[in-house]
Enzyme design. Sequence first.
Site, short mmCIF file in Angstrom:
data_model
loop_
_atom_site.label_atom_id
_atom_site.label_comp_id
_atom_site.label_asym_id
_atom_site.label_seq_id
_atom_site.Cartn_x
_atom_site.Cartn_y
_atom_site.Cartn_z
N THR A 200 0.92 -0.85 -0.12
CA THR A 200 0.39 -0.25 0.38
C THR A 200 1.12 1.21 -0.12
O THR A 200 1.82 1.65 -1.03
CB THR A 200 -0.84 0.23 1.09
OG1 THR A 200 -0.23 -0.13 2.45
CG2 THR A 200 -2.02 -0.89 1.10
N LYS B 137 4.17 -7.04 3.65
CA LYS B 137 3.90 -5.81 3.22
C LYS B 137 2.97 -5.31 4.90
O LYS B 137 2.91 -5.95 5.75
CB LYS B 137 2.49 -5.42 2.63
CG LYS B 137 1.22 -5.89 2.46
CD LYS B 137 0.58 -4.94 3.87
CE LYS B 137 0.18 -3.74 2.96
NZ LYS B 137 -0.72 -2.95 4.00
N THR C 227 -1.66 -2.24 8.00
CA THR C 227 -2.03 -3.96 7.87
C THR C 227 -1.07 -4.40 7.45
O THR C 227 -0.19 -4.18 6.74
CB THR C 227 -3.24 -3.78 7.00
OG1 THR C 227 -4.77 -3.27 7.48
CG2 THR C 227 -3.03 -5.68 6.78
N GLU D 130 5.53 4.09 8.79
CA GLU D 130 5.75 5.18 8.51
C GLU D 130 6.13 6.30 9.06
O GLU D 130 6.67 6.42 10.07
CB GLU D 130 3.84 5.52 8.58
CG GLU D 130 3.04 4.67 7.88
CD GLU D 130 1.75 4.90 8.36
OE1 GLU D 130 1.05 4.12 6.94
OE2 GLU D 130 1.28 4.97 8.97
N ASN E 289 -0.62 10.87 8.36
CA ASN E 289 -1.43 10.22 8.91
C ASN E 289 -2.84 11.19 9.43
O ASN E 289 -3.52 10.39 9.94
CB ASN E 289 -1.11 9.71 10.38
CG ASN E 289 -0.66 8.48 9.97
OD1 ASN E 289 -1.23 7.30 9.79
ND2 ASN E 289 0.64 7.79 9.77
N SER F 9 -6.82 17.60 3.61
CA SER F 9 -7.06 18.34 4.44
C SER F 9 -5.65 19.23 3.33
O SER F 9 -5.08 18.71 2.89
CB SER F 9 -6.57 19.66 6.13
OG SER F 9 -5.34 18.89 6.45
#
Lengths: 396, 396
Positions: free
Chosen positions: A147, A173, A184, A270, A391, A396
């Site tokens: 992803t 992943k 995930t 991340e 995140n 926005s």
Amino acid sequence: MKEIKGTIASPKGFLADAVHAQLKYKNLDLGLILSQVPAAIAGVFTTNKVCAAPVLIDRQIVKKGQARAIICNSAVANAVTGEQGYANALKTQKLLAEKFELKAEEVAVCSTGVIGVQLPMEKIATGISKLSQNEGTAAYFAKAILTTDTQTKTINFEAEIGGQIVNMAGVCKGSGMIHPNMATMLAFITTDAKIAQALLQKTLSEIIETTFNQITVDGDTSTNDTVLLMANGQAKNNEILEGSSDYLLFKEMLAKVCQSLAKQIAADGEGATKLIEVTVKGAPNDLTARFIAKKIVGSSLVKTAIFGADPNWGRIISSIGQVANFEVSDIELKLQDELVLYHSTPVDFDAAFLSEKLKEDKIEIIADLNAGSGLGQAWGCDLTYKYVEINALYTS
Amino acid sequence: MKEIKGTIASPKGFLADAVHAQLKYKNLDLGLILSQVPAAIAGVFTTNKVCAAPVLIDRQIVKKGQARAIICNSAVANAVTGEQGYANALKTQKLLAEKFELKAEEVAVCSTGVIGVQLPMEKIATGISKLSQNEGTAAYFAKAILTTDTQTKTINFEAEIGGQIVNMAGVCKGSGMIHPNMATMLAFITTDAKIAQALLQKTLSEIIETTFNQITVDGDTSTNDTVLLMANGQAKNNEILEGSSDYLLFKEMLAKVCQSLAKQIAADGEGATKLIEVTVKGAPNDLTARFIAKKIVGSSLVKTAIFGADPNWGRIISSIGQVANFEVSDIELKLQDELVLYHSTPVDFDAAFLSEKLKEDKIEIIADLNAGSGLGQAWGCDLTYKYVEINALYTS
């Protein structure tokens, strides 16, 4: 045993492929792993009570213990999708079975991506129709399941077991996130070893505890987390029996594969700039050591300190104290091999020098609690501006 | 019962003061609360196994149940400081007792600030010598206990109890952090109510569970967390007895004080731009509801989504699923009073409109699990770039 180059289809009797089914804008998004003969299948799944439709199906397959194929799509998680979502997962299973002349109940189904959105079944059907048993496309699989991961995550080992060369391959992943979803973790492991399904499951369940369950990026457990392990016996080795030296070797190989994949996920967390490895020694037992290690590596305060290359040992000690259920009055603590605390007493150290060492891309924290012989490790990553950006800034 | 303006010394028979003892560069850093008569004292302390020297001393005082004064310094936590740290805390106690002609064992001691550094006892001694029983300086106390808090946190209530006006005042600090330290939460509550110490302690312990224990800024528990509550009886009310309507009123007042202070800490969390309030209804019991509420408000994924004003309900549902130990198949979820999930099925909502509402500085998340009558709340704040900056950039 040695690490080798390879793909998820390197173990004998496996094929893999992937296509672009237009779930993503332009990247591969539908992958297949196929065993030419029925394989024993073991699995471990999310403990999240809100679990995705494919997880429900795969649990049943693992219960039966035999499978031929795994079909995995990215972009849509098929979670919180109700009865239609479940029907779509069954339909996916059926379409793949028809295409390759398998039994539907031998096809495991995995999804990762957006929550609360139905699978676009026409695209899935078209995608499945394009999947092939050609060789040479196996490496695509690792890309199709991603992803927002920044890189593919694979590992291959081989070892001589039961008189034959046994191969094991892993791909996963993790830590990617697609609006409106959470991280995930999916991992797929193939091996051509001959081993009974019950022993395979037992071994996987045991190893999960010290590997995948010891990584944390942000403390959240997804609705879709899945690890599937297929063993098809095509190495023609003498069957691996519990307690044998062959078994110990097989177990070690599986542990290496799982640990490698787990660390690759942690390092690609991340926004991460650094992999953090925490080792806790001298705990009353291994379970406690693992628990403390995971608490440290999951602490936002520790994670931000590491991002800032700040030798802030107080935060580590505080993390230990929060979860220790025994006396912790004699701690020895090392950061990047530099001693900062001895007998729970601060040691004078060169903060500037240590801060430089904390700028490396792998950070090692070693805590000896001097309260037993328990050992545990955990892996994570630093907490960065980029994590917040990834995140926070979807809409926005 | 009504909220009033006041200070920690508003309840009858209390005085407070603060001075600059040069622990901080220029701000107030040493504060005193003094009761003119012996007061019943109740307390709740950090569960961190690595606890600071003053916590060890205060636990003993609360066990005895009576105190005259609380002395609190900021800048130095006196944690992980060994025997010398303990001796310094005792010395502080003794110096204050001598200054105001008290018994040392009636002086509670609190510290917040750097870990692993000894208290500069000459500065402490000089500071204590400057503390006075003058009136008019009580408001300084709230400033002296701050570390990197951006504002003072106080609350005052009064109510007619047992035939008299009873006052209660609270002041706290929290979520500040000083290198190399972690967030410490300190709260002090005074009341002129007449109530037995055992009942005072029981009531405080009960209320802590639904207030201070339900806030989270970054999931870490400090070595120094302390809540102290003194009741000196100077309101001359009829003694508050368990089970009476007076008791219910007193308990409600204490709950309001604790909840107000807890929410002020959450709203002033490091780098926070928004207070998040999570209400979980329909859980099997209150304890479970509180646990789930705290999981949601502590989720980095939820916290970053709120920062980004992203109506990312999937992350909330996933948080619920992670900790629910019962079926969660009929969830109703509201963000800022907008329904986003009904019977666990996504509801069409105006994402742009809701995103605008998520830009307000108080965010309300309400989840009804339809699995019982358990109710719980938790408070936290968003996770922002500023949080990462504050916690990463000490040394670099």
